[in-house]
Each structure stands twice: as C-alpha cells, then as structure tokens.
Motif scaffolding. Sequence first.
Motif, mmCIF file in Angstrom:
data_model
loop_
_atom_site.group_PDB
_atom_site.id
_atom_site.type_symbol
_atom_site.label_atom_id
_atom_site.label_comp_id
_atom_site.label_asym_id
_atom_site.label_seq_id
_atom_site.Cartn_x
_atom_site.Cartn_y
_atom_site.Cartn_z
ATOM 1 N N ILE A 82 43.086 -18.237 68.191
ATOM 2 C CA ILE A 82 43.199 -19.363 67.267
ATOM 3 C C ILE A 82 44.668 -19.730 67.070
ATOM 4 N N ILE A 127 43.769 -18.045 57.983
ATOM 5 C CA ILE A 127 42.508 -17.430 58.374
ATOM 6 C C ILE A 127 42.184 -16.435 57.274
ATOM 7 N N VAL A 147 40.785 -21.621 58.606
ATOM 8 C CA VAL A 147 40.179 -21.589 59.936
ATOM 9 C C VAL A 147 39.223 -20.411 60.041
ATOM 10 N N ASP A 148 38.162 -20.621 60.768
ATOM 11 C CA ASP A 148 37.160 -19.608 61.095
ATOM 12 C C ASP A 148 36.210 -19.336 59.939
ATOM 13 N N MET A 294 37.828 -20.993 70.482
ATOM 14 C CA MET A 294 38.846 -20.454 69.572
ATOM 15 C C MET A 294 40.122 -21.274 69.549
ATOM 16 N N GLU A 295 40.637 -21.566 70.736
ATOM 17 C CA GLU A 295 41.878 -22.330 70.741
ATOM 18 C C GLU A 295 41.672 -23.715 70.178
ATOM 19 N N MET A 297 39.658 -24.492 67.888
ATOM 20 C CA MET A 297 39.653 -24.363 66.432
ATOM 21 C C MET A 297 41.084 -24.433 65.902
ATOM 22 N N GLY A 298 41.968 -23.723 66.583
ATOM 23 C CA GLY A 298 43.360 -23.726 66.170
ATOM 24 C C GLY A 298 43.975 -25.117 66.274
#
Lengths: 331, 331
Positions: A82, A127, A147-148, A294-295, A297-298
């Motif tokens: 992330i 996070i 995030v997440d 994941m990336e 999301m970041g």
Amino acid sequence: MKSERKATVKDVAERAGVSTATVSRVLNGDARVKPDTVLLVNRTIEELNYRMNRIARSLKTSRTHTIGVIAPEFRNEFFMNIVTGVEEELKKRGYSVILCSSRERREEETELIGMLRDKGVDGIILIPGSSEGEHLKSARPLPLVLVDRTVDGFPCDAVVGDNYRGAFNAADMALNEGARRIGFIGGDMKLSTARERFEGYEAALKNHGLTPREEDILFGDYHEESGYLLMKELMGRSDPPDYVFIANYFMHLGAARYLLEQKSPFPGLHILSFDDMPLASFFPYSSIIVAQPMEEMGRRAAELLLSRIESGPGEREHRVIRLDTSLRKVL
Amino acid sequence: MKSERKATVKDVAERAGVSTATVSRVLNGDARVKPDTVLLVNRTIEELNYRMNRIARSLKTSRTHTIGVIAPEFRNEFFMNIVTGVEEELKKRGYSVILCSSRERREEETELIGMLRDKGVDGIILIPGSSEGEHLKSARPLPLVLVDRTVDGFPCDAVVGDNYRGAFNAADMALNEGARRIGFIGGDMKLSTARERFEGYEAALKNHGLTPREEDILFGDYHEESGYLLMKELMGRSDPPDYVFIANYFMHLGAARYLLEQKSPFPGLHILSFDDMPLASFFPYSSIIVAQPMEEMGRRAAELLLSRIESGPGEREHRVIRLDTSLRKVL
DNA sequence: TTCTGTATTGTAATCGATTACATTGAATTT
DNA sequence: AAATTCAATGTAATCGATTACAATACAGAA
C-alpha cells in the motif's frame, strides 16, 4: 570553485538586476512576467546554481508538499505494498512522504499525528492499527484518509478493499467446485476487515443452503502465529473440513507452516485466503486467493487526499472508496 | 471554543507579559531563565494550547530533525527490516524519516538526494541500489551513511553485515557436517555483498582442501525469479551437488519455489542461504541460514548518522561498521 | 495633448521562530 | 559609596521565501 554560501532569491535578484518579487514570480511560473525577464532570471538561476529554500517557502505558504503516512508495521508486505502505491502517486504529484510506524498502538498513532502536524504536513494517510477512532479526531482539521480499514464511530475518507464481496466470491467459487465444509480461520472481529470477510463467507454458505458449523469457525488476530495455532487446532481434529478459509496472508503463512510441518499431507485439503503475495501460491495445496489491489489502494488514497488538499475544504461528505478484489486459483 | 488562529510565541509572550525571547528560551530549556518565569510561561503555553511552528524554527536554525532514507524497494522485507531499525532509533532521538524508493535506479537516487536536500533534511541514509557511487557525491556536504552495501570508488560512512565471514562460516559448517559438493547460486557480482559472499564461500572450500567446481557456480541477480531459474538449471542436471549455497533470501524463495514444484523431492539436498526471514525456515529441506542483524544495521546507521550530524564535521575519516552474522540451523 | 488602462516590475510587510546584543537592577567587591 | 559583576530579560535583526500594494512606462482613447 569558491565555497560561497548557498544562493538566495536576493542573490539572484541582484545579479539579474531585478527585484526579489520578480525572481519569485519566475520561480512560481507567474504569467505576468515578460518572457525576456523569465529567460534572464532562469539563466541567472543556472549560473548561481540557485536552489530555492523550501523551508522558507513553507513558512510563508504553510504548505510543505509533504504527507504523513502512518502504518502499523514496516515489516509487513501487505502494508508496504500500500505504501508503495502511496509513495508512487505522491511522488508523481510532487509530494514526499514522512513514514512512521504506529506499532499497532493507539497512543502512538495519537502522538504521531501530533508530530506530523507540528512538522507541517499537508495531510495524513493512515492505516489504522485498531478499530477505534476516537483519538483520530486530533488530526482535524488536517485532511486525513484511512486505508485498508475503517474505524468505528469516526466517519472519514477511506479507501478499502471490498472484503465482503471478496470473501463471498471465494467461498462461492469453492462451493461451486464441490466444497462440502469450509472451515474459517478469522482475524480479530474488532477490525472492520475481519468482520466483513466473515460476513461474506457466511453469506456465501447461506446462499448455498448451508449453515456454517459453529465448531468450524475460529478467530484469532491476523498474525502468523495465530494462523499456525488455529490451523493446528482445526486440522488436529478427527473430522476436519475439506476447505479452510484463512482470513489474511499472515495467518495463511502460519497455517502453511503447520501444514508443511506435518509428516503426512492432508490429501484433498483446499485453502481459501486473502491477499495475493509472492508466497501465497507457494504451498502445495490447491487454493483460491482473494487478491486486493494493494498498490492501487495506496494510489487512490493519495489521490483522494490530494484532492482534499488542493481543493480546500469544499465537499464536506466523507468518501469511502471500495475497490474490487479478484480471485486467483492456484494448482 | 472559538476558532482562533494558531497561537504563536508572540501570543504567549503577550499573555504572559514577557518577551518572545524569553518564551523562546523557555521552549529551548535555556538555563538562564528564572524558574518562576519558566513556570509562568509554561502555564501560558498550556492555556493557549501553544505548539511551536517547527518550520519557522527550521528556517532559523537550518535543522529540520528529519532524515532522508532511500531504499531500492518498499516491498522488500530485507530492506524494510533495516528501515524499521532506522526509524526506531531516529524516533527515539527525536527525528523523523522521509522515506523514498529509488526503484534501484541510479538517476532516481540522484534526484531524490536533490529533493531531500531541498527539503532540508539533516542527513541521508541510503541503501544503494547499484554498485556505482559517483552520483552520490551530490549529497555532499550532507552527512550520508550507506547501509547493507558499499559502493565502488566512493568512500563513505557505512554499516554492513560481515558477508565474507557469514558465507565462510556457513560453508564451513556444511563441510564439517559432511557436505561433499556445495553449489553456489550468487547475486550480481557488481554488488559488494555478492562478491564478499562468494569469496567467503570460496575460501571455506579452499580451507577444506577443495576447489570449487566451475560448473557448480552460477550467478544471477538477487531476485526471486533468478533464484528459481538458477536452481532449476543446477538441479536439473544429472549429477547435482548435495548442498547449494543461495546468496540471498529472495533467490532462496525462488529456489524453494522450484523445489516445491517438483513432483519428487531431492532427498539429501541441503540449502545454505543468507538472511533469516520468517520464511527462510519454511521449506522442507535442511538448511543453514546466515542471519544478518537487519534491524541493528538500521539502528547503527542511524546512530552513526546522528553522531555525524550532532558533532559537526569533526572526524574526517569514514567509518565502516561491519556487523557480525550468526548461523541458524534448520531441521 | 491629456487621460485611462494594461503590462511589468518594485517596495516592503509578512510568515514564526531564534539569538546577538543591549539593558536593567541587584548583589558583591573595594 | 562607587565600581564591578551577574542574573534575568528585552529589543530588534534575521533566516529566505511570498505577495499585497505601489509605481512606472507605454499603449491607445478622447
């Protein structure tokens, strides 16, 4: 090459025979400067090897082009994927990242938020390490994006994976390919992701007319050791399930460690799990893996944050972006 | 609670009936202030909820208490273990970290160094992505510490693992426990660590009166895929070695993937490898693992950097700290 | 010719701290 | 009592940019 002190706008202005205001305008691409002057100033800047003092600029503009990022742990590939996305996107837009680890502790989060604000970051990406969010209020009015995971009782911009649908789809696929009983090894139900994954799993079973068996469902805490112990408990029984849904990657690693340790393999055992990391497909068991982007999301978190920062406190609604997951079948 | 703008030293000074100089002195723990006054000022600070503007302070003092850290990759547990150590130590000493990824590219390193200097970091910790260091000169005169690898032609403070002895000891142990032939799967020999590990391995063999066989030695690039391919090549032969030394963790993962993929295991195969990460001991082959103290490397790098920063450009000698490794036997 | 508008540039205040130097008053020395 | 010292504090310059406002020159308008 004399060792003169670093050049300032003033030096540039003097040498070019203009005022500091003009130099500053050139520096900031102000359109009202005569093209000739722009050239002249730029040439002088080159000659003097001038580099602007961004601290001085920050003092005046109260913008640092720096974002604070708080993650529970750096030694966690999931989080760092992330963060990779975050950094990539921010860098592209001219920002950099102060990265801090909260060690999953709430007080640290609070303290770090204070530190980051003191350092003048333009916004924070967090996070969350826990499910509580009361303490995050201290970030206000700094733009903040989670995030997440989301946290309870603290509405906030956030980017998360679609845990419910991801879990649902995985369980559904398993049932369609003939799963008879799907055990569940879950995370801490105080976390939003853990709850959603469980609910997705449950719903898929119900959808196939099955009721999850109480004894097939175990909860732990998303860590490797927990996965190991729960897998041991589940598979150590006389009549273990044929499929096991493991709620995250680290528990999956732990579970896999247990499985690899056994003298004789469990024939016909299938694994479901979350997060498609390099090792998820390593183990000699057929698996269905729910891959979160994941990336992305970041990146999306960074985008969202910058849109908040750059457009001021316009829209007051909090936005939660829920990204689709995908399934990967292994073996 | 009115929404007044943030309080400044001036506000505090006025309210407390002292000068800004005095407030500043209290803030900085200057001993020359009368204890009563300290109390008064501190009380006022509390009342106004004052928090110092560190950007203004940085402008005046040209210190930011921020360190730039450049790593080739965030998705790399090894590097992030180092970064964990760095952050831990720096945090303890009141510094924070701007973390950047160089993507293993030299130009990025150069650019990032420039960016960090512009942001006014007090020093830089760099995990080099390549073996060349010419471009690192651009960091001067900022304090700079390298971690994990040194670079050619650029003497510099650094903290590294003792790769030579680590490799030597591992190979030596293997030979003592009866290894007959030890294959070697190495990294890019342009990297200092790759060379040192190979030399250690070679020396251990010689020490036991053996000459490494040309065909048992393969070089790749420290990445997973490379480990996979080279392991395949080595083990695919009719007469593979009984021990294989794999030069780093990621190649080890790749090699392990190849091994797990095989229908039938290779009985009596032993692995030597570098870096003791969670998964290093996962695989069903007896192994000897060279453990580098990753976090300690980070902590020491931070210490070294801060000592440079805080004591000015006193000592001119570059210091290279070489940390001991240890062996772990698995199975 | 005088006036107004526009394009370009300059002057100086400002952001919020730190700090060299000046000042004050009390204590100590002679 | 005058001189000296020291402790405590204050005044104002400073760090290096940005920017509101002022100033200037020159165009075209009247």
